[in-house]
Each structure stands twice: as structure tokens, then as C-alpha cells.
Write an enzyme that holds these catalytic residues in place. Sequence first.
Site, PDB file in Angstrom:
ATOM      1  N   CYS A  22       0.835  -1.197   0.000  1.00  0.00           N
ATOM      2  CA  CYS A  22       0.000   0.000   0.000  1.00  0.00           C
ATOM      3  C   CYS A  22       0.871   1.249   0.000  1.00  0.00           C
ATOM      4  O   CYS A  22       2.097   1.160   0.084  1.00  0.00           O
ATOM      5  CB  CYS A  22      -0.932   0.016   1.208  1.00  0.00           C
ATOM      6  SG  CYS A  22      -0.042   0.281   2.760  1.00  0.00           S
TER       7      CYS A  22
ATOM      8  N   CYS B 179       3.117   1.529   2.928  1.00  0.00           N
ATOM      9  CA  CYS B 179       4.354   0.760   2.791  1.00  0.00           C
ATOM     10  C   CYS B 179       5.401   1.587   2.057  1.00  0.00           C
ATOM     11  O   CYS B 179       6.579   1.589   2.420  1.00  0.00           O
ATOM     12  CB  CYS B 179       4.105  -0.523   2.002  1.00  0.00           C
ATOM     13  SG  CYS B 179       3.066  -1.722   2.849  1.00  0.00           S
TER      14      CYS B 179
ATOM     15  N   ASP C  57      15.295  27.275 -30.328  1.00  0.00           N
ATOM     16  CA  ASP C  57      16.539  27.450 -31.065  1.00  0.00           C
ATOM     17  C   ASP C  57      16.193  27.301 -32.546  1.00  0.00           C
ATOM     18  O   ASP C  57      15.159  26.734 -32.893  1.00  0.00           O
ATOM     19  CB  ASP C  57      17.538  26.375 -30.621  1.00  0.00           C
ATOM     20  CG  ASP C  57      18.832  26.428 -31.408  1.00  0.00           C
ATOM     21  OD1 ASP C  57      19.345  27.532 -31.601  1.00  0.00           O
ATOM     22  OD2 ASP C  57      19.314  25.359 -31.822  1.00  0.00           O
TER      23      ASP C  57
ATOM     24  N   ASP D 206      18.962  21.820 -28.952  1.00  0.00           N
ATOM     25  CA  ASP D 206      19.587  20.530 -29.247  1.00  0.00           C
ATOM     26  C   ASP D 206      21.103  20.534 -29.110  1.00  0.00           C
ATOM     27  O   ASP D 206      21.736  19.504 -29.294  1.00  0.00           O
ATOM     28  CB  ASP D 206      19.213  20.075 -30.663  1.00  0.00           C
ATOM     29  CG  ASP D 206      19.868  20.945 -31.735  1.00  0.00           C
ATOM     30  OD1 ASP D 206      20.201  22.102 -31.434  1.00  0.00           O
ATOM     31  OD2 ASP D 206      20.043  20.445 -32.868  1.00  0.00           O
TER      32      ASP D 206
ATOM     33  N   ASP E 180      22.902  25.410 -26.081  1.00  0.00           N
ATOM     34  CA  ASP E 180      21.574  25.619 -25.489  1.00  0.00           C
ATOM     35  C   ASP E 180      21.496  25.150 -24.034  1.00  0.00           C
ATOM     36  O   ASP E 180      20.504  25.400 -23.347  1.00  0.00           O
ATOM     37  CB  ASP E 180      20.509  24.841 -26.289  1.00  0.00           C
ATOM     38  CG  ASP E 180      20.425  25.290 -27.737  1.00  0.00           C
ATOM     39  OD1 ASP E 180      20.486  26.508 -27.968  1.00  0.00           O
ATOM     40  OD2 ASP E 180      20.319  24.424 -28.625  1.00  0.00           O
TER      41      ASP E 180
END
Length: 741
Positions: free
Chosen positions: A18, A21, A428, A629, A633
Amino acid sequence: MSTQTIEKSTFPVTGMTCAGCASSVENILKKMNGVTEAGVNFASNSVLVSYDTETVSKEELKSHLQSAGYDIIITTENAKEEQDELQDKAYKEVKKRTFWAAILTLPVFILGMFFMSWEPGKYISLAFATPVLFIFGRSFFINAWKQAKHGKVNMDTLVALSTGVAYLFSIFSTFFPSFFEAQGITAHVYYEAATVIITFILLGKVMEEKAKSNTSTALKKLMGLQPKTLRAIINGSEQEIPIEAVEKGNTIIIRPGERVPVDGTVIKGNSFVNESMITGEPTAVEKSEGEKVFAGTVNQKGSFHFTAEKVGKDTFLSQIIRRVQEAQGSKAPVQKLVDKIASIFVPTVIGIAILTFIVWLSVGGELAFSHGLTTAIAVLIVACPCALGLATPTAIMVGIGKGAENNILIKDAESLELGHKVDAIILDKTGTITRGKPNVTDEKWLISEDKELLRSKLLALEADSEHPLADAVIRKLKEEGVEASKMTDFNSITGQGVKALDENGKAYFIGNRALVEGQGITIDTALSDTIQNWQDEAKTVVFFTDDKQLLAILGIADEIKTNSINAIKDLKDLDVAVYMLTGDNQKTAAAVAKQVGISNFKGDVMPSDKSDFVKKLQEEGRVVAMVGDGINDSEALAQADVSIAMAHGSDIAMDVAKITLTTSDLATIPKALKLSSKTVKGIRQNLFWAFFYNVISIPIAAGVLYSVNGFLLDPMIAGAAMAFSSVSVVLNSLRLKNIKL
């Protein structure tokens, strides 16, 4: 504590039943010396632990949890498979126990509901109820005892207390009915309540386990992409070896139809490889010497050899799997609130149950003891925190799985929760809006005769050129089936282009406008207008001439991706302000921005400028997403509220970003924001119903309606309602699998 010795690992957990737990496992680990952070996900049965390897070992983590009745799988190889096997075994076990519990509960239920005055029925019910509680439901009592030894309580504590009290009270009523009759009270037994409660909760666990296993389908599919064995050249001979045995530098053989097992570079042969699992693009990509190949991609008809460069956990596929696992184990901020509530919820409920019993004894009249016991048991059962504990993680897991199916890899749950709040997004240019790979976009020939022969000479010239744009021309001509002529005496003209002679000694040139003017060749007004138009569209113009006349002009540009324009429109439709920042010059930035419909843009931007721009927007109160990418960046990605890395981005960008797209299609970004909105909506629905259920059900279980209409909630009905609430939360989360992004 040295940062170099801090390790962050996700371990499968066994023994949790549960949300309480999950909280216990988390607290036990956090209190260990050397553990800096621990986050348990009940829905995925996993724990993400940050620990100092010089202070505590994985074996010590495992041993400490075992003492509390839990366990973790610390083997790195096939850990998920081992957990799946254990979960499957546990699922079959609880299914079997539920079946037999139901078989024995049925006669107890019938006797208790319809033949309650039949004296032998009490003894028959006792005979059937005993194995239901202490054989098929023994796990509740065992786990409750283990928790009690550590001074903790959880859902099993509630179940063990309520059913144990009901059972013991019923035994006393069975063998010593005179005790109650002397007080003018009918000696009721509650065997049916105890057995039905156990059976309903077991049934709920069966349904929960079945539903939870469905949430990790995407992860299992990803794991299935990696082959178990591969063919490699070892000591000069071809051998079939298991995937675990491959090492960097091994030469691996790929035959038609096989999956690429690890990442590497082709050294021999060529073929087409389906990389849709990485890029989302259905068209196979040609692979020849020097080309990169990635684990999980599928080879087509050709065959090739490649050198293994990234193996095991370092492959692109393994990184995807790890990110999905970490994301499914991470917690949204709202979940941290739920965890705090769950940790105090069980003790509070026990307190309410005791108070309920005391109040009934005080004001309950003739049946005070019987009603007090019934209501106390009902409160303990109906207040199960499982629905509360499952509300957030199940929605997060399904949302992350849905994202993976749509090429959206979510690194942590916080970004999934924040995504729907984004109102400003920075893109970008190169590799994000554009393809990041120059192509010949325009071609204008100024002569008609011998055109094919001239194209072969052009190919020969470019093949020997070192200019970065030469590859674009070579690629285009080769795609059109042109074969290079034989050329000699190649010369590079600094800052202008290249020159060569054909077999007849005639000179040909390719380069920029300065090269043309250097040959004394004039360009007429109409052609100058065409050149200017191309340049205004951010295209580089290349000139092909002989020693007397201009033969052709070519326009080369980093093309706009097919769906960029529509994607940017979709973002605007979501009321998100779109900005474009690029290190390219302002003129090129303006041309690209105009084509895709972005009015807010900046060129000649340095990496730190991008980060500063993100801060500026945040200071204005905006929730900012950054999409990029490259390494340039990474600073802005780290600063942004939600950071998104595009496919094939640099490793640094992908490590920094909280969301990674496995496709280069910009249209995936609006989908990611919509996914966030749908997931958060699902979490809110789950939390509402979990809280609403407890707010309504606990007072009813305590008997507040008794003075109004004489209604008391039967403990076995409370057990059914509790189980249904947990299952309903999971089912509501699973609805996310069918949403359209």
C-alpha cells in the site's frame, strides 16, 4: 561526503502492499547513514536512492529493508526481469489466495446474513473464517507486526486491527454469549464482516496489480527492442555472444532483418536502417562507412560491420529506458504533499476509530458496545489510504508511458506537472525549427546543352571541395544518379571556391560571387534579382562557371522542417508566446522567423544571452519552456522551468533537459504540453475523489447517520467500498492511455 562518491540508482522494490508501505520504505532508507535522498513510487514498485558509496553499500540498503519486511533487487543485470518474475509470482499467489478466500467466505456470508439465529452457524462460520484470516489473509497480520516492530503503521495495520478485533469479538460471543445476554445484549458475531473484508481487499489487490502492470507497457516495449545475442568478430573468428558480453571496440556483424544491438560506427558495407524508434520517421536511413548506428534500430536488406562504441547502459536505447524508469519513479510536487498526508493518515484513522468506540460507549444506549465495535471496525476499513497513495503515481506513470509512445521522453514528473502552465516558449533555430542539415533547395541552369555532362563535372568538383556546403550538392547529385566525371589539377582558391580541369584541359569553377567576378563574368539584372530573392530567404548562393560563362546557380539552405509552421501555430493556439533565439546572423534569423510566423526573434545570440533571456521572461512572471539541441543551449535549458531537447541533440543538452523528444518533429512539443494538461487533470480528479471519499465515508462509518435514519455502515460493505475506491483511481488514470494528443 564527496560528490564523486554519490550514486543515484533505481531499485525494484518487493513486499509493498500500500501507499503506507511506500512511505515506510522511504523513511527507513532516508534514516540510513549515507543516504541523501530516497523516493518510492508505489505504482511502479521502485525506489530512486541517492547514497554515498563510501558510507553505505547496496547490500546494506537491502539488508536494512529486509528487516522491516521489504526487499530491493540490487543486481544490475536483468533486475527488471527479476522484478517482473517476482511480481508475476506474487500476482498469481494473491489471485490464488483471493479465490480460496472467496470460496470459504461465501458460506460465512450466507450464514451471517440469512441464518444469523441458527446456533450451529456460528461454529461453522468460525471454522471457515479462521483459514480466511490466518492462511489466505496472513500477509496483513505479518506485515502489520513487522511495521509495529519499527514503530510504524500502514494499511496492513488497519486491516489487521479491524478484522482481528471483529474475529476476536466474534469468538468471545460464540463461546461466552452469556456475558452479553446478562447485560440484555444479543451476542452478535462478525465472522462474515472479517472474511468479506479480507476477500474484498484481496480482490482489490488483484485488480490493482493487474491495472498497475498495464501502466508500464511502453517501458516493456522499449526493453524488447534490444536483442539478447549478437554476432561479433572475436580473435579473428565470428562468434555469437550474449549482449552482456559485448565490449567497446568489438566488431559487430549485422545481417538483413536484424536489430542493431549497441551504438557504433559502420566500418564496412552499407544498408538502410529503420530508425523510427529514435526519430519517429518511417523512412529508412542509408548507412555506409562512417555512419552512426543505434541500438534497437532495425536493419533492412543489406548487411554491414560496425565498431561498438557505446554498450550496456551507455547506449541511446538504454538511456531512453533509464529516463523512463527514473521518470516513473520520480514525484510531482503534488505527490510530496500526498506522501506527507499518508504518513499521518493511518495513525489519525486509528485515533478516530478509538474515539468512535468511546463515544458510542458513552451515548450508545443499550447496544452501545456492539454498535461501537461495528463502527470502529468500519472506520478502520473504509479509511484505506490506498486510493490516496495511487492517485498521483498511477496518473504520472500512464502519462509518461503515453509520452513515450508519442516520442516524448519525460525525465522527471515535475516537468510533466509544469508543462500545462507554460506560457512562453523559446526555440533554437538550427536543428529545432530547421533540419540542421544544409540542402540544395533551388537550382537554375543557364544553358541547356550538355547539361548532364556538366552536372557530372559539378559533382567531381564538389567531391574534392572541403567547403561545408559541398556535401549538400554532392548528396543531391548522387540522389539523382549522377556519376562524377574525371577531373584533374584541383586547386582551392582561398575565400572564393575551387577550380579543376576536365580531360580536355578546360577549366571549371565553383564558389561564391567573388569567384565569378574574378573571372570577368557579368551577371544580368534578372539573375541578380533571383540571387537577391534567394539570399533574402536565408539561402547561400553557389555559382558554377567555366572560364567564359556562368553555367548554373544553386541555392543551399538549412530547410525549415515540414511541420514547424503548423507546430508554431498550434503553440500560439495554446496561448503560448513563441520566441526564436539563434547564434546565426540577424538577417538569416529574420528570414526564418518570417517563414514560420514568429514575430519575436533575435540573431547573433551567445549561449549566455539565451540563459539571460529565459531569466528575463521568468522575472516577468512567465513559466518558460526552452527547446534546443546543442551544447550552446544547455545553459538556457538548465535555467528554464521546462526544458526540452530535440532528437540527435548533444549528450549535454539531453542530460540537462527534463524532456527529450526522440523525433525531430516540432509538432511533438504542443503534444507534450497537452499531455501535461491531461495528466494533471487526471491527478486532480484522482485526488478529489480520494479525499472526497474519505471525507464522506469516515463520518458515515462512525455512525453520524444513525440518529437520523438508524443507518450503520456494515464493515463488509465498507471493505467493498474501500477496494472499489482504489481500483477506480487506477482505472481513471488508465483512461490517459486512450487520449488523443
